[in-house]
Design a protein around this motif. Structure first.
Motif, PDB file in Angstrom:
ATOM      1  N   UNK A 196       0.884  -1.245  -0.038  1.00 23.87           N
ATOM      2  CA  UNK A 196       0.031   0.095  -0.152  1.00 23.87           C
ATOM      3  C   UNK A 196       0.806   1.267   0.139  1.00 23.87           C
ATOM      4  N   UNK A 197       2.173   1.274   0.499  1.00 27.58           N
ATOM      5  CA  UNK A 197       2.925   2.298   0.354  1.00 27.58           C
ATOM      6  C   UNK A 197       4.479   1.986   0.461  1.00 27.58           C
ATOM      7  N   UNK A 198       5.238   3.190  -0.047  1.00 29.48           N
ATOM      8  CA  UNK A 198       6.675   2.860   0.031  1.00 29.48           C
ATOM      9  C   UNK A 198       7.111   4.307   0.667  1.00 29.48           C
ATOM     10  N   UNK A 199       7.839   3.923   1.542  1.00 34.00           N
ATOM     11  CA  UNK A 199       8.370   5.240   2.221  1.00 34.00           C
ATOM     12  C   UNK A 199      10.074   5.354   2.155  1.00 34.00           C
ATOM     13  N   UNK A 200      10.624   6.148   1.534  1.00 36.73           N
ATOM     14  CA  UNK A 200      11.750   6.654   1.365  1.00 36.73           C
ATOM     15  C   UNK A 200      12.556   7.363   2.354  1.00 36.73           C
ATOM     16  N   UNK A 201      13.444   7.010   3.078  1.00 38.80           N
ATOM     17  CA  UNK A 201      14.181   7.770   4.192  1.00 38.80           C
ATOM     18  C   UNK A 201      15.038   8.612   3.446  1.00 38.80           C
ATOM     19  N   UNK A 202      14.455   9.717   3.151  1.00 43.42           N
ATOM     20  CA  UNK A 202      15.357  10.806   2.216  1.00 43.42           C
ATOM     21  C   UNK A 202      16.006  11.787   3.040  1.00 43.42           C
ATOM     22  N   UNK A 203      15.486  12.031   4.143  1.00 43.66           N
ATOM     23  CA  UNK A 203      16.121  13.283   5.110  1.00 43.66           C
ATOM     24  C   UNK A 203      17.522  12.904   5.873  1.00 43.66           C
ATOM     25  N   UNK A 204      17.327  11.589   6.115  1.00 44.80           N
ATOM     26  CA  UNK A 204      18.694  11.175   7.051  1.00 44.80           C
ATOM     27  C   UNK A 204      20.076  11.577   6.435  1.00 44.80           C
ATOM     28  N   UNK A 205      20.987  11.861   6.811  1.00 45.02           N
ATOM     29  CA  UNK A 205      22.226  12.401   6.383  1.00 45.02           C
ATOM     30  C   UNK A 205      23.324  11.672   7.107  1.00 45.02           C
ATOM     31  N   UNK A 239      -7.070   0.795  -8.698  1.00 42.92           N
ATOM     32  CA  UNK A 239      -6.871  -0.412  -8.395  1.00 42.92           C
ATOM     33  C   UNK A 239      -5.570  -0.812  -7.450  1.00 42.92           C
ATOM     34  N   UNK A 240      -5.586  -1.267  -6.390  1.00 39.33           N
ATOM     35  CA  UNK A 240      -4.413  -1.443  -5.483  1.00 39.33           C
ATOM     36  C   UNK A 240      -3.367  -0.483  -5.566  1.00 39.33           C
ATOM     37  N   UNK A 241      -3.682   0.739  -5.380  1.00 39.80           N
ATOM     38  CA  UNK A 241      -2.910   2.070  -5.556  1.00 39.80           C
ATOM     39  C   UNK A 241      -1.767   1.797  -4.493  1.00 39.80           C
ATOM     40  N   UNK A 242      -0.418   2.383  -4.670  1.00 42.57           N
ATOM     41  CA  UNK A 242       0.744   2.400  -3.749  1.00 42.57           C
ATOM     42  C   UNK A 242       1.007   4.105  -3.762  1.00 42.57           C
ATOM     43  N   UNK A 243       0.995   4.627  -2.372  1.00 42.36           N
ATOM     44  CA  UNK A 243       1.576   5.678  -2.057  1.00 42.36           C
ATOM     45  C   UNK A 243       3.183   5.691  -1.915  1.00 42.36           C
ATOM     46  N   UNK A 244       3.564   6.668  -2.588  1.00 37.88           N
ATOM     47  CA  UNK A 244       5.175   6.826  -2.309  1.00 37.88           C
ATOM     48  C   UNK A 244       5.448   8.247  -1.822  1.00 37.88           C
ATOM     49  N   UNK A 245       6.109   7.935  -0.375  1.00 37.48           N
ATOM     50  CA  UNK A 245       6.116   9.043   0.606  1.00 37.48           C
ATOM     51  C   UNK A 245       7.742   9.245   0.846  1.00 37.48           C
ATOM     52  N   UNK A 246       8.325  10.366   0.739  1.00 33.33           N
ATOM     53  CA  UNK A 246       9.766  10.657   1.238  1.00 33.33           C
ATOM     54  C   UNK A 246       9.738  11.345   2.494  1.00 33.33           C
ATOM     55  N   UNK A 247      10.393  10.308   3.362  1.00 33.05           N
ATOM     56  CA  UNK A 247      10.410  10.846   4.866  1.00 33.05           C
ATOM     57  C   UNK A 247      11.564  11.810   5.212  1.00 33.05           C
TER      58      UNK A 247
END
Length: 247
Positions: A196-205, A239-247
């Motif tokens: 249902x969702x993909x979360x990318x750990x973008x903010x971490x450095x 149908x079967x949507x996937x959310x893409x989020x950048x954290x």
């Protein structure tokens, strides 16, 4: 002995100007880095359109050996990305559960027992194994007997162990690195049926102020993972949507 002519060329006006420009850009970006928290605050300020443009710039920079068609295939339109700029807390590991709850229609479902094995509803993507381990610990609050958090990264874990885990355990959340996640999808161990969702750990450095999107070795595998046919076709789908989020 060094070549005086070469040194003169390197220290010439154009070279000095380039160095000053690079230093000025670095200073401007320093305002975005919270080194105490290990966070690039830029991602908290960008909506989905700005983020799509930013990703496209990185692709152009790191994909210089690719054709325009190949770059286009790896590009994510703004409509594929969910706007998370309304999240007000620091984007550190401890706040990831709050982030997930805020951008999930039914937060209680994050902890709900799964009916089948190896079908996570959420994939969290980090740039390195150590960071993925930190995020695994952060989302353990959602874990239950039939809703396990899967470690899907390469550091100290063989892919055969992960294949066996996914075949035998009910998993709600998978935390991994782009290349390992792609391998597990390709070999059939990681099913996307319930995703249902993909979360990318973008903010971490890291200590050098680099995140997953700032390095070719992590950005290009990430781009290839996010644009896999069976994933990209479901961003914003009815149908079967996937959310893409950048954290």
């Amino acid at each position: 002995m060094s070549n005086p002519k070469k040194r003169s060329a390197e220290d010439g006006p154009s070279s000095q100007k380039a160095k000053k420009k690079k230093k000025a850009n670095a200073s401007a970006h320093d305002d975005l880095y919270n080194t105490e928290l290990g966070v690039n605050t830029l991602f908290a300020k960008m909506d989905n359109q700005l983020l799509a443009d930013y990703l496209a710039q990185k692709l152009t920079r790191f994909g210089s050996d690719l054709s325009p068609v190949e770059i286009s295939d790896l590009t994510l339109p703004a409509g594929c990305i969910k706007d998370t700029s309304s999240f007000e807390k620091d984007r550190v590991a401890d706040n990831l559960p709050v982030f997930m709850e805020q951008f999930t229609d039914k937060p209680d479902n994050l902890s709900r027992p799964q009916r089948k094995k190896g079908l996570p509803h959420t994939l969290i993507v980090a740039g390195a194994g150590l960071r993925a381990a930190d995020l695994t610990r952060a989302v353990k609050k959602f874990q239950g007997k039939d809703n396990l958090v899967a470690k899907l990264f390469a550091k100290h874990i063989k892919i055969e162990e992960q294949v066996n885990f996914l075949k035998n355990k009910k998993t709600g959340i998978g935390v991994g690195t782009p290349a390992r996640l792609a391998d597990l999808i390709d070999n059939g161990a990681l099913s996307l049926e319930n995703l249902q969702r993909i979360i990318v750990d973008a903010s971490h450095i890291d200590q050098k102020k680099r995140g997953v999107i700032d390095m070719k070795d992590t950005m290009m595998p990430l781009a290839r993972f996010l644009t896999k046919d069976q994933i990209k076709s479901r961003y914003g789908a009815e149908e079967k949507p996937v959310d893409l989020l950048f954290f």
